[in-house]
Design a protein around this motif. Structure first.
Motif, short mmCIF file in Angstrom:
data_model
loop_
_atom_site.label_atom_id
_atom_site.label_comp_id
_atom_site.label_asym_id
_atom_site.label_seq_id
_atom_site.Cartn_x
_atom_site.Cartn_y
_atom_site.Cartn_z
N CYS A 111 -4.74 -11.46 -1.30
CA CYS A 111 -5.20 -11.43 -0.03
C CYS A 111 -4.47 -10.81 1.13
O CYS A 111 -4.56 -10.18 1.87
N VAL A 112 -3.11 -11.52 0.84
CA VAL A 112 -2.20 -10.89 2.06
C VAL A 112 -2.08 -9.53 1.74
O VAL A 112 -1.86 -8.66 2.70
N HIS A 113 -1.70 -9.09 0.45
CA HIS A 113 -1.46 -7.67 0.12
C HIS A 113 -2.84 -6.79 0.78
O HIS A 113 -2.64 -5.64 1.48
N ALA A 114 -4.04 -7.39 0.39
CA ALA A 114 -5.23 -6.56 0.83
C ALA A 114 -5.31 -6.46 2.26
O ALA A 114 -5.76 -5.48 2.66
N ALA A 115 -5.07 -7.55 3.08
CA ALA A 115 -5.24 -7.42 4.43
C ALA A 115 -4.16 -6.46 5.00
O ALA A 115 -4.53 -5.79 6.08
N ALA A 116 -2.82 -6.41 4.46
CA ALA A 116 -2.01 -5.66 4.96
C ALA A 116 -2.41 -4.03 4.60
O ALA A 116 -2.32 -3.00 5.51
N LEU A 117 -3.11 -3.93 3.38
CA LEU A 117 -3.40 -2.51 3.11
C LEU A 117 -4.46 -2.22 3.96
O LEU A 117 -4.63 -0.82 4.28
N ARG A 118 -5.35 -2.97 4.38
CA ARG A 118 -6.57 -2.62 5.04
C ARG A 118 -5.99 -1.57 6.43
O ARG A 118 -7.13 -1.17 6.94
N ARG A 119 -5.04 -2.16 6.91
CA ARG A 119 -4.69 -1.53 8.14
C ARG A 119 -3.87 -0.20 8.19
O ARG A 119 -3.92 0.35 9.17
N PRO A 121 -4.49 3.85 7.06
CA PRO A 121 -5.51 4.67 6.62
C PRO A 121 -5.47 5.43 5.50
O PRO A 121 -6.37 5.74 4.60
N GLN A 122 -4.12 5.30 4.65
CA GLN A 122 -3.87 6.23 3.61
C GLN A 122 -3.77 5.18 2.56
O GLN A 122 -3.03 5.53 1.51
N ALA A 123 -4.26 3.92 2.55
CA ALA A 123 -4.01 2.79 1.58
C ALA A 123 -4.78 3.02 0.13
O ALA A 123 -4.11 2.59 -0.59
N HIS A 124 -5.53 4.31 0.12
CA HIS A 124 -6.08 4.48 -1.17
C HIS A 124 -4.99 5.17 -2.17
O HIS A 124 -5.49 5.36 -3.15
N LEU A 126 -1.93 5.76 -4.52
CA LEU A 126 -1.30 4.89 -5.39
C LEU A 126 0.09 4.62 -4.94
O LEU A 126 0.32 3.27 -5.01
N HIS A 127 0.81 5.49 -4.59
CA HIS A 127 2.26 5.30 -3.79
C HIS A 127 2.07 4.20 -2.93
O HIS A 127 3.00 3.45 -2.83
N LEU A 128 1.32 4.08 -1.96
CA LEU A 128 1.13 3.14 -0.86
C LEU A 128 0.66 1.85 -1.43
O LEU A 128 1.29 0.95 -0.83
N ALA A 129 -0.10 1.91 -2.13
CA ALA A 129 -0.47 0.39 -2.76
C ALA A 129 0.49 -0.10 -3.76
O ALA A 129 0.65 -1.26 -3.56
N THR A 130 1.36 0.82 -4.29
CA THR A 130 2.50 0.27 -5.13
C THR A 130 3.72 -0.12 -4.03
O THR A 130 4.34 -1.26 -4.53
N LEU A 176 -0.85 -6.49 -8.44
CA LEU A 176 -1.33 -6.42 -7.23
C LEU A 176 -1.63 -4.76 -7.15
O LEU A 176 -2.70 -4.40 -6.58
N ALA A 177 -0.60 -4.08 -7.54
CA ALA A 177 -1.02 -2.42 -7.10
C ALA A 177 -2.17 -1.75 -7.85
O ALA A 177 -2.90 -1.29 -7.47
N LEU A 178 -2.13 -2.33 -9.17
CA LEU A 178 -3.03 -1.90 -9.90
C LEU A 178 -4.50 -2.27 -9.56
O LEU A 178 -5.70 -1.53 -9.53
N GLY A 179 -4.58 -3.57 -9.12
CA GLY A 179 -6.00 -4.24 -8.66
C GLY A 179 -6.42 -3.57 -7.39
O GLY A 179 -7.54 -3.50 -7.27
N ALA A 180 -5.28 -3.41 -6.50
CA ALA A 180 -5.80 -2.76 -5.10
C ALA A 180 -6.38 -1.22 -5.20
O ALA A 180 -7.11 -0.82 -4.72
#
Length: 184
Positions: A111-119, A121-124, A126-130, A176-180
């Protein structure tokens, strides 16, 4: 990134109340509308991270302590104290509780990771999720071993080498990266 449907103001003709669009904007500005998405992504990514890191713990435990259950048993020290650190057989009392605690902590960090990625704009991508997952994994490791009282540390550090710990947190980050990434 598209705006979630809940954040789009309703058409002017559908609502005679003029305050609804500002209410929607307020909810979106403060992230209230994204909370279910963050919770779902945290659950999925955290669960995948939990499974992958538990497999890494079991593999390291079987190699270093001759018991795949030992590292997960150690996590149950939260409830059972030092007895959990001495238990090497799989059991509901130690192993199941240890995994449940591990899984809950993993979902929290998801949830911490998801909340940070939500902010972002390019979070979709793979390299940013990783990168975000790696940062979250490092933060989780730091909090687990530097900011947490001894009784509430993961416990498996008493049985595994630093390399095995690094591998466990790396597996956690991959989960975390694969799930996101899968949800974006």
């Amino acid at each position: 990134m598209t705006t979630p449907a809940i954040c789009r103001p309703p058409p002017a003709a559908s609502s005679p109340r003029s305050d609804l669009p500002s209410t929607h904007r307020l909810a979106c500005r403060h992230g209230i509308a994204d909370r279910p998405h963050v919770a779902w992504e945290g659950l999925v990514a955290g669960s995948l991270a939990s499974v992958l890191s538990a497999l890494a713990l079991a593999w390291a435990g079987s190699r270093q302590t001759r018991s795949a259950a030992t590292p997960l048993n150690a996590v149950s020290q939260w409830r059972w104290g030092d007895r959990a650190l001495r238990e090497h057989r799989a059991s509901g009392r130690y192993t199941a509780l240890g995994y449940a605690i591990h899984h809950g902590a993993s979902v929290f960090w998801g949830c911490v990771h998801a909340a940070a990625l939500r902010r972002h704009p390019q979070a979709h991508r793979l390299h940013l999720a990783t990168a975000g997952a790696a940062a979250t994994s490092v933060l989780a490791c730091f909090v687990d071993f530097r900011c947490t009282p001894e009784r509430f540390t993961p416990g498996f550090q008493h049985h595994l080498s630093r390399n095995a710990l690094a591998g466990t947190y790396a597996a956690f980050g991959v989960g975390l990266a694969l799930g996101a990434w899968a949800l974006r």
